[in-house]
Structures are given as structure tokens and as C-alpha cells.
Design a protein around this motif. Structure first.
Motif, short mmCIF file in Angstrom:
data_model
loop_
_atom_site.label_atom_id
_atom_site.label_comp_id
_atom_site.label_asym_id
_atom_site.label_seq_id
_atom_site.Cartn_x
_atom_site.Cartn_y
_atom_site.Cartn_z
N TYR A 258 49.01 -3.61 90.90
CA TYR A 258 48.61 -4.31 89.69
C TYR A 258 47.93 -5.63 90.06
CZ TYR A 258 51.66 -1.01 87.34
OH TYR A 258 52.24 0.15 86.87
N THR A 259 47.09 -6.11 89.16
CA THR A 259 46.45 -7.40 89.32
C THR A 259 47.09 -8.39 88.35
OG1 THR A 259 44.35 -6.40 89.97
CG2 THR A 259 44.29 -8.70 89.23
N ILE A 260 47.63 -9.47 88.90
CA ILE A 260 48.22 -10.53 88.09
C ILE A 260 47.22 -11.68 88.02
CG2 ILE A 260 50.10 -12.19 87.89
CD1 ILE A 260 51.92 -10.22 89.27
N TYR A 261 46.95 -12.16 86.81
CA TYR A 261 46.03 -13.26 86.58
C TYR A 261 46.82 -14.54 86.33
CZ TYR A 261 42.35 -9.76 85.84
OH TYR A 261 41.45 -8.74 85.99
N ALA A 262 46.50 -15.59 87.07
CA ALA A 262 47.05 -16.93 86.81
C ALA A 262 45.93 -17.74 86.17
CB ALA A 262 47.53 -17.58 88.10
N ALA B 202 42.90 -17.39 88.83
CA ALA B 202 42.98 -16.73 90.13
C ALA B 202 43.73 -15.42 89.95
CB ALA B 202 43.69 -17.61 91.16
N THR B 203 43.48 -14.47 90.83
CA THR B 203 44.14 -13.17 90.74
C THR B 203 44.93 -12.88 92.01
OG1 THR B 203 42.20 -12.02 91.64
CG2 THR B 203 42.35 -12.25 89.24
N VAL B 204 46.00 -12.13 91.83
CA VAL B 204 46.84 -11.70 92.94
C VAL B 204 47.09 -10.21 92.79
CG1 VAL B 204 49.07 -11.93 94.08
CG2 VAL B 204 47.99 -13.94 93.07
N SER B 205 46.85 -9.46 93.85
CA SER B 205 47.13 -8.03 93.83
C SER B 205 48.57 -7.80 94.30
CB SER B 205 46.15 -7.29 94.74
OG SER B 205 46.38 -5.89 94.70
N VAL B 206 49.36 -7.14 93.49
CA VAL B 206 50.77 -6.93 93.78
C VAL B 206 51.08 -5.44 93.73
CG1 VAL B 206 53.13 -7.30 92.98
CG2 VAL B 206 51.49 -9.18 92.94
N ALA C 35 46.17 -18.87 93.66
CA ALA C 35 47.45 -18.16 93.49
C ALA C 35 47.65 -17.22 94.67
CB ALA C 35 47.46 -17.37 92.19
N GLU C 36 48.90 -17.09 95.07
CA GLU C 36 49.26 -16.12 96.10
C GLU C 36 50.71 -15.69 95.91
OE1 GLU C 36 48.88 -17.76 99.97
OE2 GLU C 36 50.27 -19.42 99.61
N ALA C 37 51.01 -14.48 96.38
CA ALA C 37 52.37 -13.94 96.28
C ALA C 37 53.06 -14.13 97.62
CB ALA C 37 52.33 -12.46 95.91
N LYS D 22 47.10 -6.58 84.72
CA LYS D 22 46.22 -5.45 84.45
C LYS D 22 46.43 -4.42 85.56
CE LYS D 22 41.39 -4.22 83.50
NZ LYS D 22 39.99 -4.72 83.44
N GLY D 23 46.42 -3.14 85.18
CA GLY D 23 46.60 -2.09 86.18
C GLY D 23 46.14 -0.76 85.65
#
Length: 778
Positions: free
Chosen positions: A409-413, A444-448, A340-342, A370-371
Motif C-alpha cells: 500500500y501507499t501511505i500519503y503524508a 510525501a509517500t511511503v510504500s508499506v 516521510a519514511e517507515a 491507497k492500494g
């Protein structure tokens, strides 16, 4: 006999589609490279029906690599003669026990029948004397034999192979078969000059011969967790098999639903629980002696053994073993991968967040967040489908993030629906046992980073001339629309501004003289922020206070008594409408002085119970002015620089005119002349303007000079173009050049006086007046 050989006039590429063949149908069929020397009617040019291709017959056979198959007609009339032209081919059907084996399997002791037909339904069978079958065995060897029988087509376009009575060994494995037109050179067959690539039928069919032994095979050695894999069972036609496993996670190996002949244990009276391989699932072998079953495994990674036993039905219809041997096949399950990526490093709150990635483990992606002080939780209950190439993309609506503060925040896919997983484990809480659940699935995780939206705005000028435009421009992140308000003496106006996709905006206000008197005005630009709601807005009313408009989607110009400024902290706007049922009036623009009304609006927007932000500015409306700076006389040939200032809008056209005081009529089609010059420029951003006039084409004379901007004309000034040579840079003396002797002066040669012009006469008149005055003094 006329020679008929095809000259190709095609403008198309090689066709990769079904070919039309068949003899005795509504139209004849001609194969490329077929001997057609006995057919005299094919002469001249024929045209492809529904296409832009054409061919010309001029030989005994047709040739070429770029011939487009299809129906050709001799002309465009409805009843014109037609013929199908295609490359050599025929449709093959192959059956055993009444079922097709093409693309499937057949036992090595079966009776297999091949039939040839026209490639398209509706056409008669092909001529059996012209075609034969060609095979490629599992070793890649081409042969015309199958089980010792030659593949010549016999009566009724049919040939039968009894593999039980084969005179030679029949190899197990995948076979290929094609229908080939014979190449003997005879009429109706291929000529000897046919390229080898056309001596075999265009369509290749496959079938797999299996021995009479029972067997189980798996389509791959490894499979990604949660993905499908195929198990092929081979046995006696119309028998039965039981699939099962003794592995610890056998209950997580399940047949994909909807497969005919699978999960039939209940109908056999042997099982009602057939949802997984721990209890076993019953399968019926087809009449071709095989059955392929699709399974899915949701268990842990590792090695699994899939087992099978084969059965037949006794006289009571109950399964009994055909033999006691158990057949097995192994498969290794590996973990899938999620990426995953933003598309950006950060987003403004309220903007959409686009995520992309891949998922090789499941058909969907679920999202969690999660944040800081935000426990792991579902993100908007969003589920995204994975594409066939394992990629996925999700544009998460910005409204999903409006309940979160600015921060990282951390987004989990995740490849699984963890809420559904939680429901199967009632003693656990998905939020408390996050790691345990995630370890069972790929993610996977993405930091946003989420940032606060902002608003910047500028006015095109602080002083605006009447009948000019005032432009409001700037940047507004995370907004589709803005509101603007204008306050002045006995004046109120408002409207909306559209924000472009890149966050920029621009709005022009027409400062019409009839609507905007000279004086100071205050502007407020409002941003709705996270909730996309204008929490403060105008409602236009009649003189009796009746509300008449809640959607000022254009500049509202009129008496300021016509607007109430209201606050709405509940509900939402629809196209910037204020829902009056949940609104309260803050003030009426008619009960505030202009500056006070603007300040009251700003104070309302400063309230912390709404999230709207704003920018304020002011401008002055002035009477249009235009001026021209002083200009000195100029020597002919020099550049005359004329400049000035104006309070009119940038880009306003400035027209500078020079007119000789001796000006006489000139041809009307002339733009300039020796006595007249007109030059244009535009007002710059700072209000200045400047033009350069070439005086080479002007007479030595006296000129009136003026500038016009809009409807305003500057005062005229007089400027003289005098005789003389413009100053040029000094040329350095050459020290090596000897001095030239000075030539003594010679008396001036009298010249005939020229007739004075309008300017010269004025000068002489002036000298005469001076002489008269001197005489009077004496």
C-alpha cells in the motif's frame, strides 16, 4: 588593614544565569574585582547558601573566572552574616513615552530615559556614582555617547537622552547598551587589574532607533507556504495603519488571531471584514512608533506585495491619511517540503506502523492510503503535530490496518487536511480530484508491505519425564498473547502465553507426577491474528454447568469435565475473556476423548469465519529413567570417561560417584580422596550425559561406580584402577644415534614384600582358593 583577597574554593562551572546586585538591601553586594579594602568584616571562609561552594577572603578584592554568584553566609546559622557576590552588572530599564524600548524600537526624535536597578527585584538602586552606560552603535562601534550625551548616571540613577536635541547624528538601526561599573581603582569601583571582559556589564540590552519616516519591513525575503512571517510598521506613535494587498491570492493572506492592536477596523467604524489582506486589516502603531504584525499566507507560491498607508483620527474619531504615500514590501512564498519514511520494509497485519519525517509547510500532518482496489482515502483520521524542529513521528496502531488484505500500500503524508479542503469545494470529490488537491500542498509517500502474521512453536522434548518441565517456545508475529491447550487421558489444561516485543515467547509447564500420568498428550497453541481476539476459547464450569471463569490466565489443571470450548465471532475479548453473551458452545472437553477433543478444537479454529491460527504438537509423559553405559577397567593416570542417558529435562544435574570397596571414613570436610571421587555434569538436549574423571589421585584399587539424576540412581558397576602407565605416543628413533650395547640381564634383587591392601588380600584369597581346588582334583 588586613589583606583580603579571595581564594576560590569553588567546584562549579561558570554560571549562566541572572546575577544578584544591589547596595543597602538585606545583604551587602560585592562585585568580583570590586575594591573592598574598606570592609574589614569579610574574613575567613564563607559558604554559598543552598550550594556546595565556598570562598575564603584574603585580599582587597575578589578575583576569578569560576565564581558562582549568589548569597554567601559566614556559617550555617540562621542569623549569620551574609553577602551577595556577583560579577559586575545592573538591571537597565529604558522608556520612551512611558513604554519600554528594550527589545523594541524608538523614533529618532524621542525622549529616552534610562534607569539602573539591582539585577533582582527587592534590592535598592545601584550607586549612581559607580556606574555608567556603554553603547554599541549599529556599525559595531562602542561609545559612551548617545546623541552627543555621555552615559554617566546622574541623580536617582537616571539619565535622559532627548534625541530631538541631539548634538550629534543618531544612527538608525540596532543599538546595544550595558551598565558598567567604573574601573578607577577607588573603593566601591573596579580595581585596575580587572580583566576587560568584566569591565562591561554581564547583561546586554538592545533597542532599535528608527527615523521619523513611515516605513514597512518584512522579517524575511522568503517564507514557506502556510508559515508565519512578520511585518513591522514604523510611523507616528499611536497612529494607525492599513495593511492590504492587490495580489490575486490576497484573500489567503491573513493576520494570526489574538494579536493586540490588530484587526481593529470594526472598532474604528471602517470595516467589519478584516480576516484577510484583500479587504485590508487595520493596525494601531504603539506609542514607541512601531508595530509588528504576524501574518500567514495560505496561497500559491510566488511573489507578493504587502502594502501599508498610515492614518490618524480626526475629531470624530474617523481615520484620515497622514500622507498620501503608499509604502510597500515584497516577500516570496515558496513551497514547503514534506518527507516521510517507515521504520521497516514490511509489517505483519496487526502490528503498529511507525512513520517519521519532516514538514516545513504546516503545523500538522494528515495521513491517507491507497492500494489495490483501495481508493485514496483517509487512514484512520490521524493527525500528527509537527515539532518545533519541523520533524514529526506517528505510530499508527495496527488495528487501523485490520480491514486491509495483505499486500503493498501507499501511505500519503500530507501537509493539509484534504477533507477540510473538500468541504470548501462542495462541487468536487476529494477522491476523484486527488491530484488537483495534492498539487496545492506538499506531501510525501511511503510504500508499506503488509504481510500475514505467522506462528511457529516447538516443544523442548517429545518425551518428558514426570516432575520435569515442558517448555513451549517459538515466534508469534503481531500478537501480545497466545493461548495453549493440553489434552490427555481424563486431562484438560489451558493457559495464556505472553509474547515479547521481539515476537518470541516461552512458556514452561510443570509436568508434576501428581497432575500428569504417564501417556500421550496433545498440545494446541492458538494465535488471535488481526483482530487480537481469541475467537475460540475455554469457559470453566461447575459440575452443574454453571460458568465460573472466563479468564484462564494461569494453567488450569483439573478434571476435563470442567471446560466448555466456545466460539465467539462477535465482540472482542478483554484479557482473553470470552463474552458469553455472544458465544456458543462448540463442545465440552469431558464429552470427547483426548485426541478427539484436540482435533475438535483444531477443526473449530480451521473455520473460515474466524481468523485465528494455531500450531499443534504432542508429547509423551514417561516415568523418569537414568542409565549408565558400561565402563572398562582403567590404568591409573588415564582419563576415565563415564556416560549415560536419561529422559529427564535438559540441564538436569548428574552426579557420578566412585567409591573404593575398601572405603573407610575420611574427614567430613573433604570433597574427594584417594578412595572417593564425585563429579557432576548435566543432561544434554539429546538426553545424553558424560563426565571425565582424573584417576591420578586415586589408589590402585577396585571401585563402585554409579550415577544419580534427580531421584533416580543407576545400577552400580565395579571398575578397577590398575597399576600401569597410560599409553604415550611412540618417540621416533634417531637414525644418527649409534646402537647402545645390550647389557646382560642381572638377577632380580629380592625385595621385601609389602603389606597387602584390601584389594590385594582379596586377590590372594582368590589364588588360595584355586590352589585348594587343584589339590582336591589331584
Amino acid at each position: 588593614m588586613n589583606a583580603k583577597k579571595l581564594v576560590s574554593g569553588f567546584f562549579v562551572a561558570l554560571l549562566a544565569a541572572a546575577l544578584f546586585v544591589g547596595a543597602g538591601a538585606a545583604a551587602d553586594t560585592i562585585f568580583v574585582y570590586e575594591n573592598i579594602s574598606n570592609q574589614d568584616k569579610y574574613t575567613g571562609t564563607w559558604f554559598l547558601e543552598g550550594g556546595n561552594s565556598q570562598v575564603t577572603f584574603s585580599g582587597d578584592y575578589l578575583s576569578g573566572d569560576n565564581i558562582k554568584p549568589g548569597l554567601y553566609k559566614q556559617n550555617a546559622t540562621e542569623n549569620a552574616d551574609s553577602v551577595y557576590i556577583s560579577y559586575p552588572d545592573a538591571r537597565i530599564e529604558a522608556t520612551a513615552n512611558g513604554a519600554s524600548i528594550l527589545g523594541g524600537t524608538v523614533q529618532d526624535d524621542a525622549v529616552v530615559t534610562f534607569n539602573l536597578y539591582g539585577i533582582t527585584s527587592g534590592y535598592e538602586k545601584v550607586n549612581e556614582s559607580s556606574f555608567y552606560l556603554s553603547f554599541v552603535d549599529p556599525d559595531g562601534t562602542r561609545t559612551s555617547m548617545l546623541g552627543g550625551v555621555k552615559g554617566d548616571i546622574v541623580d536617582n540613577n537616571t539619565i535622559t537622552f532627548n534625541l530631538t536635541n541631539a548634538t550629534s547624528a543618531v544612527k538608525s538601526g540596532e543599538w546595544k547598551v550595558q551598565a558598567n561599573l567604573k574601573a578607577t581603582g577607588e573603593v566601591g569601583q573596579l580595581v585596575n587589574a580587572t580583566p576587560s571582559k568584566y569591565t562591561y556589564g554581564a547583561t546586554v540590552y538592545t533597542f532599535t532607533i528608527v527615523d521619523d519616516d513611515y516605513d514597512i519591513a518584512i522579517s524575511a525575503d522568503t517564507v514557506v507556504m502556510s508559515n508565519d512571517f512578520k511585518v513591522t510598521l514604523t510611523g507616528t506613535p499611536n497612529s494607525y495603519a492599513r495593511l492590504y494587498s492587490f495580489d490575486s491570492d490576497a484573500s489567503k493572506i491573513v493576520p494570526v488571531s489574538g494579536q493586540p492592536g490588530v484587526d481593529i477596523g470594526a472598532s474604528l467604524g471602517v470595516s467589519t471584514d478584516v480576516s484577510n489582506l484583500k479587504n485590508g486589516t487595520w493596525v494601531k502603531i504603539t506609542d514607541t512608533g512601531s508595530k509588528t504584525v504576524t501574518l500567514k499566507i495560505n496561497g500559491d507560491d510566488g511573489k507578493y506585495t504587502i502594502r501599508a498607508m498610515f492614518y490618524t483620527l480626526n475629531s470624530s474619531g474617523f481615520p484620515v491619511k497622514l500622507e498620501d504615500e503608499e509604502y510597500t514590501a515584497k516577500i516570496t512564498v515558496i513551497e514547503g517540503e514534506v518527507t516521510a519514511e517507515a521504520d521497516k520494509d514490511f509489517y505483519y497485519l496487526g502490528n503498529d506502523v511507525t512513520l517519521t519525517g519532516t514538514n516545513t509547510e504546516s503545523d500538522n500532518i494528515w495521513f491517507y492510503i491507497k492500494g489495490s482496489n483501495v481508493d485514496f482515502q483517509p487512514l484512520g483520521n490521524i493527525k500528527t503535530s509537527v515539532k518545533s524542529d519541523d520533524s514529526w513521528e506517528e505510530e499508527i496502531d495496527g488495528s487501523v490496518f485490520t480491514n486491509y488484505d495483505a499486500g503493498t500500500y501507499t501511505i500519503y503524508a500530507v501537509s493539509a487536511d484534504l477533507e477540510a479542503v473538500q468541504k470548501t469545494d462542495s462541487e468536487k470529490d476529494v477522491f476523484e480530484d486527488l491530484d488537483e488537491y495534492l498539487n496545492d500542498y506538499s506531501y510525501a509517500t511511503v510504500s508499506v508491505a503488509l504481510k500475514q502474521p505467522f506462528l511457529s512453536a516447538d516443544l523442548s522434548a517429545t518425551v518428558v519425564a514426570q516432575d520435569s518441565d515442558l517448555t513451549i517456545s517459538g515466534t508469534a508475529e503481531s500478537a501480545d498473547q497466545l493461548m495453549f491447550y493440553v489434552f490427555g487421558n481424563n486431562k484438560f489444561a489451558s493457559g495464556t502465553i505472553t509474547v515479547e516485543d521481539d515476537g518470541t515467547f516461552e512458556e514452561e509447564i510443570d509436568i508434576d507426577e501428581d497432575d500428569y500420568a504417564t501417556g500421550q498428550y496433545f498440545v494446541v497453541i492458538q494465535h488471535p491474528m488481526y483482530d487480537k481476539v481469541f475467537n475460540v476459547g475455554p469457559i470453566y464450569v461447575k459440575e452443574d454447568g454453571t460458568e465460573v471463569s472466563t479468564n484462564p490466565d494461569y494453567i488450569q489443571v483439573g478434571n476435563k469435565l470442567n471446560a466448555n470450548i466456545v466460539e465467539n465471532t462477535e465482540g472482542s475479548y478483554e484479557d482473553v475473556d470470552v463474552k458469553t453473551a455472544s458465544s456458543k458452545i462448540l463442545f465440552n472437553t469431558g464429552k470427547r476423548q483426548s485426541a478427539n477433543a484436540a482435533e475438535a478444537l483444531c477443526q473449530a479454529l480451521d473455520t473460515q469465519n474466524i481468523d485465528d491460527i494455531y500450531v499443534k504438537a504432542s508429547f509423551i509423559v514417561a516415568t523418569p529413567t537414568a542409565s549408565m553405559n558400561p565402563v572398562s577397567d582403567i590404568a591409573k593416570g588415564s582419563k576415565l570417561i563415564v556416560s549415560g542417558t536419561s529422559n529427564m529435562a535438559e540441564g538436569e544435574v548428574v552426579t557420578v560417584e566412585m567409591l573404593s570397596t575398601a572405603f573407610a571414613a575420611i574427614p567430613k570436610e573433604a570433597v574427594n580422596s584417594a578412595s572417593f571421587m564425585s563429579v557432576t555434569t548435566k543432561v544434554k538436549e539429546d538426553g545424553n550425559w558424560e563426565v571425565s574423571i582424573d584417576t591420578n589421585g586415586l589408589n590402585v584399587d577396585e571401585y563402585t561406580l554409579s550415577a544419580t539424576i534427580g531421584d533416580i540412581k543407576t545400577s552400580a558397576v565395579i571398575v578397577k584402577v590398575t597399576e600401569g602407565t597410560p599409553a604415550t605416543p611412540d618417540t621416533p628413533a634417531n637414525p644418527d644415534t649409534p646402537d647402545t650395547p645390550v647389557t646382560p640381564d642381572t638377577p632380580d634383587t629380592p625385595t621385601e614384600p609389602s603389606t597387602p591392601g584390601f584389594g590385594a588380600l582379596a586377590a590372594l584369597a582368590g589364588l588360595g582358593a584355586v590352589a585348594v581346588l587343584l589339590l582336591r582334583r589331584e
